[in-house]
Design a protein around this motif. Structure first.
Motif, short mmCIF file in Angstrom:
data_model
loop_
_atom_site.label_atom_id
_atom_site.label_comp_id
_atom_site.label_asym_id
_atom_site.label_seq_id
_atom_site.Cartn_x
_atom_site.Cartn_y
_atom_site.Cartn_z
N GLN A 84 0.64 -1.11 0.09
CA GLN A 84 0.54 0.30 -0.08
C GLN A 84 0.49 1.25 -0.19
O GLN A 84 1.71 1.53 0.67
CB GLN A 84 -1.38 -0.33 0.98
N LYS A 85 0.39 2.09 -0.68
CA LYS A 85 1.31 3.40 -1.23
C LYS A 85 0.94 3.58 0.60
O LYS A 85 0.26 4.46 0.81
CB LYS A 85 0.78 4.18 -2.33
N GLY A 86 2.27 5.05 0.78
CA GLY A 86 2.53 5.32 1.74
C GLY A 86 3.19 4.78 2.94
O GLY A 86 2.81 5.16 4.17
N ASN A 191 6.00 -0.98 17.63
CA ASN A 191 5.87 0.55 16.75
C ASN A 191 4.35 0.91 16.05
O ASN A 191 4.28 1.50 14.92
CB ASN A 191 6.83 0.02 15.88
N LYS A 192 3.67 -0.40 16.44
CA LYS A 192 2.01 0.14 15.72
C LYS A 192 2.27 -0.68 14.27
O LYS A 192 2.22 0.40 13.58
CB LYS A 192 1.51 0.97 16.11
N VAL A 193 3.14 -1.32 14.12
CA VAL A 193 3.58 -1.02 11.88
C VAL A 193 2.83 -2.90 11.61
O VAL A 193 3.70 -3.55 12.83
CB VAL A 193 5.25 -1.28 11.48
N GLU A 194 2.35 -3.01 10.55
CA GLU A 194 2.07 -4.12 9.82
C GLU A 194 3.62 -5.16 10.14
O GLU A 194 4.73 -4.65 9.18
CB GLU A 194 0.88 -4.07 8.95
N ILE A 195 2.63 -6.82 9.75
CA ILE A 195 4.08 -7.28 9.06
C ILE A 195 3.55 -7.75 7.79
O ILE A 195 2.50 -8.03 7.98
CB ILE A 195 4.23 -8.25 9.70
N LEU A 196 4.82 -8.33 6.99
CA LEU A 196 4.54 -8.18 5.85
C LEU A 196 5.53 -9.12 5.22
O LEU A 196 6.48 -9.28 5.51
CB LEU A 196 5.46 -6.89 5.04
N PRO A 197 4.98 -10.28 5.50
CA PRO A 197 5.43 -11.39 5.28
C PRO A 197 6.33 -12.16 3.82
O PRO A 197 5.25 -11.73 3.09
CB PRO A 197 4.39 -12.59 5.55
N VAL A 198 6.95 -12.32 3.79
CA VAL A 198 7.67 -12.50 2.36
C VAL A 198 8.56 -13.50 1.89
O VAL A 198 9.49 -13.52 2.77
CB VAL A 198 8.87 -10.72 1.45
N PRO A 227 -0.47 -8.25 3.93
CA PRO A 227 0.16 -7.61 5.44
C PRO A 227 -0.76 -7.95 7.31
O PRO A 227 -2.12 -8.59 6.63
CB PRO A 227 0.40 -5.97 5.03
N VAL A 228 -0.18 -8.28 7.94
CA VAL A 228 -0.64 -8.51 8.98
C VAL A 228 -0.66 -7.01 10.21
O VAL A 228 0.66 -7.35 10.67
CB VAL A 228 0.28 -10.20 9.66
N PRO A 229 -1.84 -7.13 11.03
CA PRO A 229 -1.45 -6.03 11.72
C PRO A 229 -1.57 -6.91 13.16
O PRO A 229 -2.12 -7.68 13.42
CB PRO A 229 -3.06 -5.24 12.08
N ILE A 230 -1.14 -6.26 14.08
CA ILE A 230 -0.37 -7.43 15.96
C ILE A 230 -0.69 -5.98 16.41
O ILE A 230 0.28 -6.43 17.49
CB ILE A 230 0.48 -8.15 15.24
N GLU A 231 -1.16 -4.97 16.38
CA GLU A 231 -1.64 -3.95 17.17
C GLU A 231 -1.89 -4.30 18.42
O GLU A 231 -1.90 -4.02 19.44
CB GLU A 231 -1.48 -2.91 16.37
N ASN A 232 -2.64 -5.04 17.84
CA ASN A 232 -3.36 -5.30 19.03
C ASN A 232 -3.20 -6.83 19.86
O ASN A 232 -3.71 -7.05 20.97
CB ASN A 232 -5.57 -5.63 19.01
N ALA A 233 -1.74 -7.49 19.82
CA ALA A 233 -1.82 -8.35 20.34
C ALA A 233 -1.12 -8.27 22.38
O ALA A 233 -0.35 -7.33 21.72
CB ALA A 233 -1.11 -9.19 19.02
N GLY A 234 -1.35 -8.94 22.70
CA GLY A 234 -0.94 -9.32 23.69
C GLY A 234 0.40 -10.12 23.90
O GLY A 234 0.65 -10.78 23.06
N ASP A 235 1.34 -10.36 25.10
CA ASP A 235 2.40 -11.19 25.26
C ASP A 235 1.94 -12.41 24.70
O ASP A 235 2.64 -13.38 23.60
CB ASP A 235 2.96 -11.57 26.51
N GLY A 236 0.67 -13.16 25.05
CA GLY A 236 0.51 -13.96 25.04
C GLY A 236 -0.43 -14.81 23.34
O GLY A 236 0.27 -15.15 22.30
N SER A 237 -0.67 -13.75 23.05
CA SER A 237 -1.78 -13.66 21.45
C SER A 237 -0.64 -13.06 20.38
O SER A 237 -0.41 -13.83 19.51
CB SER A 237 -2.30 -13.02 21.16
N MET A 238 1.01 -12.19 20.80
CA MET A 238 1.71 -12.22 19.57
C MET A 238 2.51 -13.99 19.92
O MET A 238 2.60 -13.43 18.26
CB MET A 238 2.90 -11.32 20.51
N GLU A 239 3.23 -14.71 20.21
CA GLU A 239 3.26 -16.24 20.33
C GLU A 239 2.08 -16.79 19.12
O GLU A 239 2.79 -17.12 18.50
CB GLU A 239 3.68 -16.83 21.07
#
Length: 262
Positions: A84-86, A191-198, A227-239
């Motif tokens: 996504q541009k920007g 940093n509230k940034v999405e993951i881009l899986p390549v 892209p995968v947003p993970i800004e709402n993931a806590g320690d458990g759900s981040m795994e």
């Protein structure tokens, strides 16, 4: 574009093509390093607001030139529509070969920085050009260097620039995607940034780990995921998010190897 049929080379062909490719790579690296230092970097200082985008654009041309020069390598890219541009991302990619950086640079038309061994930055011209592009040196044996690299990554993300990380931590010896470390995902969360899986394939077959001789005629496949947003993931759900992304990339790699998703 034409995908090369994978073909294992005999020893003398491997030696012949290796000499041609490394010679060409060194020559092109010298040319593009000079362009970085004499043209792209000075322009970047005035027009890029610290992002070094013009210098990284030169890295994209460098990567595409080396692959284009090679008679036994091609590149095939899917999923560019997911960019996504920007927006900027934490780019996570599987790691098969020294050629992965080359393939990802050639495939992704966005500004990103990556970690590289500190020793590379000490090489005349090439190392200076890497520094001018804003790539990040790290000494893997030093915890202090690792912490400094993480702080540099945070500053890069704050500038709106993407960062490429290999969460396996080292090259896979057999091409399978190994367990992911948490660092990239924690950075994305903080940093509230999405993951881009390549997903990258073909590079490990072309130049295996611990070898300087090319092995096969290969097409480098670079598959850009959603892209995968993970800004709402806590320690458990981040795994859970980390494992979900790894499993999706593993499944996508399997489909690519069976000729699907292409």
């Amino acid at each position: 574009m034409k995908i090369l049929k994978e073909q294992t080379l005999g020893f003398w062909k491997r030696l012949f093509y290796s000499l041609i490719l490394w010679g060409g790579a060194v020559f092109l690296t010298l040319i593009f390093s000079l362009l970085d230092l004499l043209v792209a970097f000075p322009l970047s200082v005035f027009f890029d607001r610290g992002t070094r985008w013009m210098v990284h654009q030169n890295s994209i041309r460098w990567a595409r030139s080396i692959i284009g020069f090679s008679p036994i390598w091609r590149i095939f890219v899917t999923g560019r529509e997911h960019l996504q541009k920007g927006k900027h991302y934490i780019i996570v990619a599987n790691h098969q070969s020294l050629l992965d950086i080359l393939a990802v640079c050639a495939a992704l038309p966005i500004n990103f920085k990556f970690l590289a061994k500190r020793e590379l930055f000490q090489i005349p011209l090439m190392g200076w050009a890497m520094a001018s592009a804003g790539y990040i040196p790290v000494d893997r044996a030093s915890h202090k260097s690792g912490r400094e690299a993480m702080m540099r990554i945070t500053r890069v993300l704050e500038e709106g620039v993407s960062v490429l990380l290999f969460p396996e931590g080292t090259r896979s010896p057999d091409g399978k995607i190994r367990a992911f470390k948490m660092g990239a995902f924690k950075l994305a969360l903080d940093n509230k940034v999405e993951i881009l899986p390549v997903v990258v394939d073909g590079t490990g077959q072309a130049l295996p780990k611990k070898s300087w001789l090319v092995k096969k005629k290969s097409t480098f496949i670079v598959s850009i995921g959603k892209p995968v947003p993970i800004e709402n993931a806590g320690d458990g759900s981040m795994e859970e998010v980390k494992e979900k992304i790894r499993h999706e990339m593993t499944a996508r790699l399997a489909r690519l190897r069976h000729g699907k998703d292409m």
